[in-house]
Design a protein around this motif. Structure first.
Motif, mmCIF file in Angstrom:
data_model
loop_
_atom_site.group_PDB
_atom_site.id
_atom_site.type_symbol
_atom_site.label_atom_id
_atom_site.label_comp_id
_atom_site.label_asym_id
_atom_site.label_seq_id
_atom_site.Cartn_x
_atom_site.Cartn_y
_atom_site.Cartn_z
ATOM 1 N N ALA A 186 3.211 1.564 8.892
ATOM 2 C CA ALA A 186 3.465 1.794 7.695
ATOM 3 C C ALA A 186 4.193 -0.162 6.897
ATOM 4 O O ALA A 186 4.781 -0.231 6.630
ATOM 5 N N LEU A 187 5.761 0.325 7.924
ATOM 6 C CA LEU A 187 7.040 -0.581 8.083
ATOM 7 C C LEU A 187 5.905 -2.458 8.170
ATOM 8 O O LEU A 187 6.569 -3.215 7.903
ATOM 9 N N MET A 188 5.310 -2.018 8.899
ATOM 10 C CA MET A 188 4.520 -3.876 9.182
ATOM 11 C C MET A 188 3.376 -3.953 8.410
ATOM 12 O O MET A 188 4.112 -5.619 8.359
ATOM 13 N N LEU A 189 3.144 -3.035 7.791
ATOM 14 C CA LEU A 189 1.869 -3.138 6.267
ATOM 15 C C LEU A 189 3.222 -3.808 4.736
ATOM 16 O O LEU A 189 2.494 -4.135 4.251
ATOM 17 N N MET A 190 4.189 -2.972 5.029
ATOM 18 C CA MET A 190 4.521 -3.222 3.843
ATOM 19 C C MET A 190 5.009 -5.042 3.216
ATOM 20 O O MET A 190 4.846 -4.709 1.982
ATOM 21 N N PRO A 191 5.635 -5.120 3.331
ATOM 22 C CA PRO A 191 5.129 -7.054 3.315
ATOM 23 C C PRO A 191 4.180 -7.252 2.637
ATOM 24 O O PRO A 191 4.368 -8.257 1.331
ATOM 25 N N PHE A 192 3.497 -7.168 3.349
ATOM 26 C CA PHE A 192 1.484 -7.957 3.176
ATOM 27 C C PHE A 192 1.597 -6.706 1.873
ATOM 28 O O PHE A 192 0.788 -7.704 0.915
ATOM 29 N N SER A 193 1.497 -5.246 1.901
ATOM 30 C CA SER A 193 1.800 -5.185 0.262
ATOM 31 C C SER A 193 2.048 -5.675 -1.025
ATOM 32 O O SER A 193 1.965 -5.324 -1.984
ATOM 33 N N ILE A 194 3.811 -5.448 -0.409
ATOM 34 C CA ILE A 194 4.224 -6.223 -1.316
ATOM 35 C C ILE A 194 3.888 -7.594 -2.185
ATOM 36 O O ILE A 194 3.652 -7.812 -2.879
ATOM 37 N N TRP A 195 3.175 -8.505 -1.260
ATOM 38 C CA TRP A 195 2.290 -9.464 -1.400
ATOM 39 C C TRP A 195 1.267 -9.450 -2.013
ATOM 40 O O TRP A 195 1.368 -9.684 -3.451
ATOM 41 N N GLU A 196 0.349 -8.717 -2.526
ATOM 42 C CA GLU A 196 -0.859 -7.736 -2.674
ATOM 43 C C GLU A 196 -0.475 -7.367 -4.091
ATOM 44 O O GLU A 196 -1.403 -8.309 -5.389
ATOM 45 N N PHE A 197 -0.041 -6.939 -3.986
ATOM 46 C CA PHE A 197 0.887 -6.120 -5.570
ATOM 47 C C PHE A 197 1.559 -7.579 -6.213
ATOM 48 O O PHE A 197 1.256 -7.644 -7.668
ATOM 49 N N SER A 198 2.006 -8.281 -5.613
ATOM 50 C CA SER A 198 2.199 -9.774 -6.635
ATOM 51 C C SER A 198 1.880 -10.410 -7.286
ATOM 52 O O SER A 198 1.917 -11.407 -8.016
ATOM 53 N N THR A 199 1.090 -10.491 -6.593
ATOM 54 C CA THR A 199 -0.939 -11.322 -6.759
ATOM 55 C C THR A 199 -1.596 -10.665 -7.476
ATOM 56 O O THR A 199 -2.228 -10.680 -8.742
ATOM 57 N N GLY A 200 -1.158 -8.889 -8.259
ATOM 58 C CA GLY A 200 -1.945 -9.248 -9.551
ATOM 59 C C GLY A 200 -2.441 -7.061 -8.640
ATOM 60 O O GLY A 200 -2.999 -7.037 -10.338
ATOM 61 N N ALA A 201 -2.773 -7.513 -7.858
ATOM 62 C CA ALA A 201 -3.583 -6.273 -7.299
ATOM 63 C C ALA A 201 -2.818 -4.961 -7.629
ATOM 64 O O ALA A 201 -1.827 -4.938 -6.390
ATOM 65 N N THR A 202 -3.064 -4.024 -7.832
ATOM 66 C CA THR A 202 -2.611 -2.990 -7.945
ATOM 67 C C THR A 202 -3.177 -1.334 -7.649
ATOM 68 O O THR A 202 -4.421 -1.823 -8.056
ATOM 69 N N LEU A 203 -2.611 -0.448 -7.421
ATOM 70 C CA LEU A 203 -2.973 0.540 -7.850
ATOM 71 C C LEU A 203 -3.483 1.753 -9.121
ATOM 72 O O LEU A 203 -2.267 1.478 -10.096
ATOM 73 N N LYS A 204 -4.888 1.743 -9.692
ATOM 74 C CA LYS A 204 -4.847 2.404 -10.888
ATOM 75 C C LYS A 204 -4.792 3.847 -10.282
ATOM 76 O O LYS A 204 -5.248 4.697 -9.665
ATOM 77 N N PRO A 205 -3.773 4.511 -11.175
ATOM 78 C CA PRO A 205 -3.423 5.996 -10.898
ATOM 79 C C PRO A 205 -4.563 6.812 -11.465
ATOM 80 O O PRO A 205 -4.263 7.363 -13.459
ATOM 81 N N ASP A 206 -6.036 6.632 -11.053
ATOM 82 C CA ASP A 206 -6.777 8.020 -12.052
ATOM 83 C C ASP A 206 -7.565 8.330 -10.848
ATOM 84 O O ASP A 206 -6.703 8.766 -9.621
ATOM 85 N N LEU A 207 -7.813 9.420 -10.436
ATOM 86 C CA LEU A 207 -8.411 10.789 -9.922
ATOM 87 C C LEU A 207 -9.514 10.063 -9.694
ATOM 88 O O LEU A 207 -8.989 10.594 -7.787
ATOM 89 N N LEU A 208 -10.054 8.613 -9.369
ATOM 90 C CA LEU A 208 -10.853 8.072 -7.986
ATOM 91 C C LEU A 208 -9.791 7.876 -7.023
ATOM 92 O O LEU A 208 -9.686 8.092 -5.748
ATOM 93 N N THR A 209 -8.748 7.035 -7.462
ATOM 94 C CA THR A 209 -7.377 6.747 -6.623
ATOM 95 C C THR A 209 -7.253 7.869 -5.733
ATOM 96 O O THR A 209 -6.393 7.780 -4.355
ATOM 97 N N VAL A 210 -6.704 8.844 -6.985
ATOM 98 C CA VAL A 210 -5.558 9.687 -5.728
ATOM 99 C C VAL A 210 -6.923 11.070 -4.841
ATOM 100 O O VAL A 210 -6.772 10.554 -3.795
ATOM 101 N N ALA A 211 -8.216 10.957 -5.277
ATOM 102 C CA ALA A 211 -9.016 11.479 -4.559
ATOM 103 C C ALA A 211 -9.718 10.828 -2.702
ATOM 104 O O ALA A 211 -9.562 10.816 -1.708
ATOM 105 N N THR A 212 -9.045 9.069 -3.095
ATOM 106 C CA THR A 212 -9.227 7.960 -1.948
ATOM 107 C C THR A 212 -8.057 8.156 -1.573
ATOM 108 O O THR A 212 -8.073 8.407 0.239
ATOM 109 N N LEU A 213 -6.753 8.388 -1.677
ATOM 110 C CA LEU A 213 -6.404 8.761 -0.837
ATOM 111 C C LEU A 213 -5.706 9.578 -0.124
ATOM 112 O O LEU A 213 -5.118 10.133 1.281
ATOM 113 N N ALA A 214 -6.105 10.924 -0.816
ATOM 114 C CA ALA A 214 -6.516 11.825 -0.315
ATOM 115 C C ALA A 214 -6.985 12.156 0.810
ATOM 116 O O ALA A 214 -6.464 12.922 2.229
ATOM 117 N N TYR A 215 -8.056 11.717 1.052
ATOM 118 C CA TYR A 215 -9.168 11.315 2.255
ATOM 119 C C TYR A 215 -8.377 10.403 3.034
ATOM 120 O O TYR A 215 -8.164 11.387 4.517
#
Length: 287
Positions: A186-215
């Motif tokens: 997770a620590l190795m991926l964090m800088p790349f996740s922050i970069w991805e967020f800066s490009t406008g790609a964000t998690l949508k807070p909906d049921l599909l996202t929650v179900a995906t993360l849970a699985y």
């Protein structure tokens, strides 16, 4: 049983990741995946981590390499690749997983495939191809490689290294091993996740996202890696690798049960070949 369940959970992960491609950012999904697993495991793993810390610290380069290959690079790039490649291409490339494990085991440790292991991989691979190509080998000519295929193959190449190195890990409790590697991943991926967020790609807070993360956190990550690591410890990487061929079998079965696709003769032939190959490759044969 442990390795079969691992393939089932990972098959579901591939199907789900392809379904949400374009909706859930791949680098963020992978980072959140390992943060979730680490936080869930930490209360249970803490006593083992304190006891095993000297062993983990003494093998720090190996532990960081396991974290990078098995958790950071492999997962993030495979999720990313599913944005660019077709399911058929990905599953065909996935079928080469046991060969990557065998290659790394040979190059690093001189461990050669036995004749039954080689025969089992070949038989199960023929079953995978039978299922994926619907019994028609001419379908191979219609496959076109793209950058997603190269990315997916590189993720399998990294996971093959992880699988080959697992028997050389320090003697620690399963929970401390998984907590350490998921936390580092997770620590190795964090800088790349922050970069991805800066490009406008964000998690949508909906049921599909929650179900995906849970699985992906519970089944495709925590349980699957606990089962996979234990399976390798019990029978070794070369005997465990052919179980990866069960992933396309489970994937096609999910399509039949969940998406209403028809069960056909080539499915049954493919299932039989994969099962026979896995049994042959995973058995301990006398000399």
């Amino acid at each position: 049983m442990l390795l079969s369940l691992t393939s089932l959970f990972w098959a579901g992960n591939v199907v789900l990741a392809r379904y949400v491609a374009g909706r859930v950012p791949p680098l963020t999904l992978s980072c959140v995946r390992w943060i979730g697993v680490f936080l869930i495991l930490l209360p249970f793993a803490w006593p083992h981590l304190k006891r095993d810390w000297p062993a983990l610290r003494g093998h720090l380069p190996l532990m960081l390499l396991l974290s990078a290959t098995g958790f950071a690079y492999n997962n993030a790039v495979s999720y990313w690749a599913l944005h660019y490649t077709q399911a058929l291409n990905a599953l065909l490339i996935q079928s080469a997983g046991p060969l990557f494990v065998a290659l790394w085991s040979l190059v690093l440790f001189g461990v050669r495939l036995s004749l039954p292991q080689l025969a089992g991989i070949a038989i199960s691979l023929s079953g995978v191809l039978t299922i994926l190509l619907h019994g028609d080998l001419s379908a191979l000519t219609s496959i076109r490689l793209n950058r997603g295929d190269v990315m997916f193959a590189s993720s399998l190449f990294a996971f093959g290294l992880y699988s080959a190195l697992m028997p050389r890990r320090p003697a620690t409790h399963q929970l401390s091993l998984l907590a350490f590697t998921t936390g580092c991943g997770a620590l190795m991926l964090m800088p790349f996740s922050i970069w991805e967020f800066s490009t406008g790609a964000t998690l949508k807070p909906d049921l599909l996202t929650v179900a995906t993360l849970a699985y992906v956190v519970i089944f495709a990550s925590m349980l699957a890696y606990l089962f996979f690591n234990r399976g390798i410890a019990l029978i070794g990487p070369n005997r465990a690798a052919p179980f990866l061929h069960l992933m396309p079998v489970f994937g096609s079965a999910m399509a039949i049960m969940l998406l209403g696709e028809a069960l056909q003769l080539f499915h049954l032939v493919g299932y039989a070949l994969v099962l026979a190959g896995v049994i042959i490759a995973s058995r301990r044969w006398s000399a």
